[in-house]
Design an enzyme around this catalytic site. Structure first.
Site, PDB file in Angstrom:
ATOM      1  CG  ASP A 269      13.146  -5.790  -9.470  1.00 39.93           C
ATOM      2  OD1 ASP A 269      12.434  -6.175  -8.518  1.00 39.93           O
ATOM      3  OD2 ASP A 269      14.245  -6.295  -9.725  1.00 39.93           O
TER       4      ASP A 269
ATOM      5  N   GLY B 138      15.844  -0.277   4.115  1.00 41.42           N
ATOM      6  CA  GLY B 138      16.750  -1.130   3.351  1.00 41.42           C
ATOM      7  C   GLY B 138      18.205  -0.826   3.664  1.00 41.42           C
ATOM      8  CE1 TYR B 139      22.107  -4.615   1.554  1.00 35.47           C
ATOM      9  CE2 TYR B 139      19.916  -4.399   0.607  1.00 35.47           C
ATOM     10  CZ  TYR B 139      20.981  -5.188   0.990  1.00 35.47           C
ATOM     11  OH  TYR B 139      20.927  -6.549   0.813  1.00 35.47           O
ATOM     12  CG  ASP B 140      17.756   4.214   2.068  1.00 30.94           C
ATOM     13  OD1 ASP B 140      18.206   3.737   0.998  1.00 30.94           O
ATOM     14  OD2 ASP B 140      16.635   4.747   2.162  1.00 30.94           O
TER      15      ASP B 140
ATOM     16  CG  HIS C 253      17.328   4.234  -6.731  1.00 35.54           C
ATOM     17  ND1 HIS C 253      17.511   4.832  -5.501  1.00 35.54           N
ATOM     18  CD2 HIS C 253      16.650   3.081  -6.465  1.00 35.54           C
ATOM     19  CE1 HIS C 253      16.975   4.079  -4.552  1.00 35.54           C
ATOM     20  NE2 HIS C 253      16.446   3.016  -5.115  1.00 35.54           N
ATOM     21  NE  ARG C 254      10.404   3.779  -6.379  1.00 32.49           N
ATOM     22  CZ  ARG C 254      10.584   3.007  -5.302  1.00 32.49           C
ATOM     23  NH1 ARG C 254      10.649   3.571  -4.110  1.00 32.49           N
ATOM     24  NH2 ARG C 254      10.690   1.713  -5.410  1.00 32.49           N
TER      25      ARG C 254
ATOM     26  CB  ALA D  21      -0.930  -0.001   1.219  1.00 32.41           C
TER      27      ALA D  21
END
Length: 210
Positions: free
Chosen positions: A75, A167-169, A194-195, A17
């Site tokens: 992805d 995540g890996y941030d 990147h997004r 969501a």
């Protein structure tokens, strides 16, 4: 010439969501009515691709064919140069699921530690260059599709720093900055992520926005 999505319904190939909300917000100015694959009760296809583009396209095509509506999937992941591009498409898999208060959640600290351990084994002078990738796949029910790829380059640091990312941030320092993604204000991170890069390319191609 690239096929245009125009306006109307668009399936966002996710059961998350939060991701639906984020992507719908990015596409809000273009008259698109975004609905998630989860809300339509569509199954999640197996991500068997060897690249980000292959996995994004698997998800987008599955959603478009099942719904009869154009679909958008993404992805993304982290690639470390000194590790031969790993974890790459297995970025999420490196964060094994752990049970916490009745739910299976990914252990991102474990994943970050796995990357750091592999770099440490190669020696203190091992380059720590890395990049995040985001690949968007836009697919139509007839099989037509288009791909957009974004990237954010940087280096890895240890120990993890910051609490605002995921995540890996906490171990990723983007090029030109001294803070990790997890230390940056979310709006600042979004501007260089990147997004953001991938969506800028989609907007320019689909809607003529520079």
């Amino acid at each position: 010439m690239t096929r245009k999505i125009g306006s109307g319904k668009l399936v966002i190939a996710t059961h998350n969501a939060g991701k639906l909300k984020e992507i719908a917000k990015l596409l809000e100015p273009y008259g698109l009515d975004c609905i998630s694959a989860g809300a339509l009760g569509l199954p999640e296809p197996a991500e068997t691709g060897k690249t980000f583009a292959e996995n994004a396209l698997i998800k987008a095509r599955a959603a478009a064919e099942a719904s009869g509506i154009p679909a958008l999937a993404d992805d993304s992941g982290l690639s470390v140069d000194s590790l031969g591009g790993r974890p790459g498409v297995y970025t999420a898999d490196w964060a094994e699921r752990q049970w916490f208060e009745g739910d299976a959640v990914r252990d991102w600290y474990m994943a970050m530690g796995k990357v750091e351990g592999m770099l440490a084994e190669k020696g203190a002078d091992t380059p720590r260059d890395a990049f995040f990738s985001c690949t968007l796949a836009l697919a139509w029910p007839d099989g037509d599709h288009v791909i957009y790829e974004g990237r954010a380059s940087g280096t890895l640091t240890w120990p993890p720093r910051g609490t605002m990312g995921f995540g890996y941030d906490p171990v990723f320092v983007p090029t030109g900055r001294s803070e990790t993604f997890a230390e940056l204000d979310p709006a600042d991170k979004q501007a260089i992520s990147h997004r953001s890069d991938a969506f800028a390319k989609l907007k320019a191609d689909q809607f003529g926005e520079s």
